[in-house]
Motif scaffolding. Sequence first.
Motif, PDB file in Angstrom:
ATOM      1  N   ALA A 201       0.834  -1.211   0.000  1.00 42.69           N
ATOM      2  CA  ALA A 201       0.000   0.000   0.000  1.00 42.69           C
ATOM      3  C   ALA A 201       0.863   1.253   0.000  1.00 42.69           C
ATOM      4  N   ILE A 202       0.389   2.266  -0.696  1.00 39.05           N
ATOM      5  CA  ILE A 202       1.008   3.599  -0.706  1.00 39.05           C
ATOM      6  C   ILE A 202      -0.096   4.569  -0.308  1.00 39.05           C
ATOM      7  N   TYR A 203      -0.002   5.117   0.898  1.00 41.04           N
ATOM      8  CA  TYR A 203      -1.040   5.998   1.419  1.00 41.04           C
ATOM      9  C   TYR A 203      -0.648   7.460   1.260  1.00 41.04           C
ATOM     10  N   ILE A 204      -1.599   8.245   0.796  1.00 39.46           N
ATOM     11  CA  ILE A 204      -1.464   9.691   0.767  1.00 39.46           C
ATOM     12  C   ILE A 204      -2.589  10.246   1.633  1.00 39.46           C
TER      13      ILE A 204
ATOM     14  N   ILE B 113      -7.826   9.753   3.136  1.00 39.52           N
ATOM     15  CA  ILE B 113      -6.635   8.953   2.859  1.00 39.52           C
ATOM     16  C   ILE B 113      -6.941   8.176   1.593  1.00 39.52           C
ATOM     17  N   ILE B 114      -5.994   8.150   0.665  1.00 39.73           N
ATOM     18  CA  ILE B 114      -6.135   7.332  -0.535  1.00 39.73           C
ATOM     19  C   ILE B 114      -4.989   6.328  -0.565  1.00 39.73           C
TER      20      ILE B 114
ATOM     21  N   ILE C  96      -7.789  13.245  -6.394  1.00 38.91           N
ATOM     22  CA  ILE C  96      -6.968  12.053  -6.634  1.00 38.91           C
ATOM     23  C   ILE C  96      -5.770  12.410  -7.501  1.00 38.91           C
ATOM     24  N   ASP C  97      -5.986  13.223  -8.521  1.00 39.47           N
ATOM     25  CA  ASP C  97      -4.870  13.664  -9.370  1.00 39.47           C
ATOM     26  C   ASP C  97      -3.836  14.438  -8.551  1.00 39.47           C
ATOM     27  N   GLY C  98      -4.294  15.284  -7.635  1.00 40.05           N
ATOM     28  CA  GLY C  98      -3.380  16.037  -6.778  1.00 40.05           C
ATOM     29  C   GLY C  98      -2.569  15.123  -5.882  1.00 40.05           C
TER      30      GLY C  98
ATOM     31  N   ASN D 233      -4.659   0.837  -4.977  1.00 40.45           N
ATOM     32  CA  ASN D 233      -5.945   0.431  -5.540  1.00 40.45           C
ATOM     33  C   ASN D 233      -6.951   1.579  -5.656  1.00 40.45           C
ATOM     34  N   ASP D 234      -6.511   2.819  -5.391  1.00 42.63           N
ATOM     35  CA  ASP D 234      -7.351   4.021  -5.448  1.00 42.63           C
ATOM     36  C   ASP D 234      -8.519   3.991  -4.455  1.00 42.63           C
ATOM     37  N   GLU D 235      -8.405   3.186  -3.406  1.00 41.47           N
ATOM     38  CA  GLU D 235      -9.430   3.161  -2.368  1.00 41.47           C
ATOM     39  C   GLU D 235      -9.305   4.428  -1.517  1.00 41.47           C
ATOM     40  N   VAL D 236     -10.435   5.069  -1.233  1.00 35.03           N
ATOM     41  CA  VAL D 236     -10.450   6.331  -0.496  1.00 35.03           C
ATOM     42  C   VAL D 236     -11.245   6.156   0.791  1.00 35.03           C
TER      43      VAL D 236
END
Length: 75
Positions: A17-20, A29-30, A59-61, A34-37
């Motif tokens: 996982a890569i969390y932003i 948190i995304i 998401i783009d940001g 897997n683009d899960e938000v």
Amino acid sequence: MDLPKYILGDNTDYPEAIYIIHTEYPRFIINLENDEVEWFEEFSKEDENDLKEEMQSLIDGATAFYDREVVRYED
């Protein structure tokens, strides 16, 4: 305390996982794997409609932030 708009996070329990973390409204948190938000806000029906339009930009940001951080780390 001033927080940056985005924070990069990880967890050894989820090594792929890569969390932003987005710290401004709407906070979320995304997981870029897997683009899960996960949202930290509760939204009214009206807010949900507005959010649908804004979500791709958010998401783009987050993705652009991650890409920038990776480049900086490699330098």
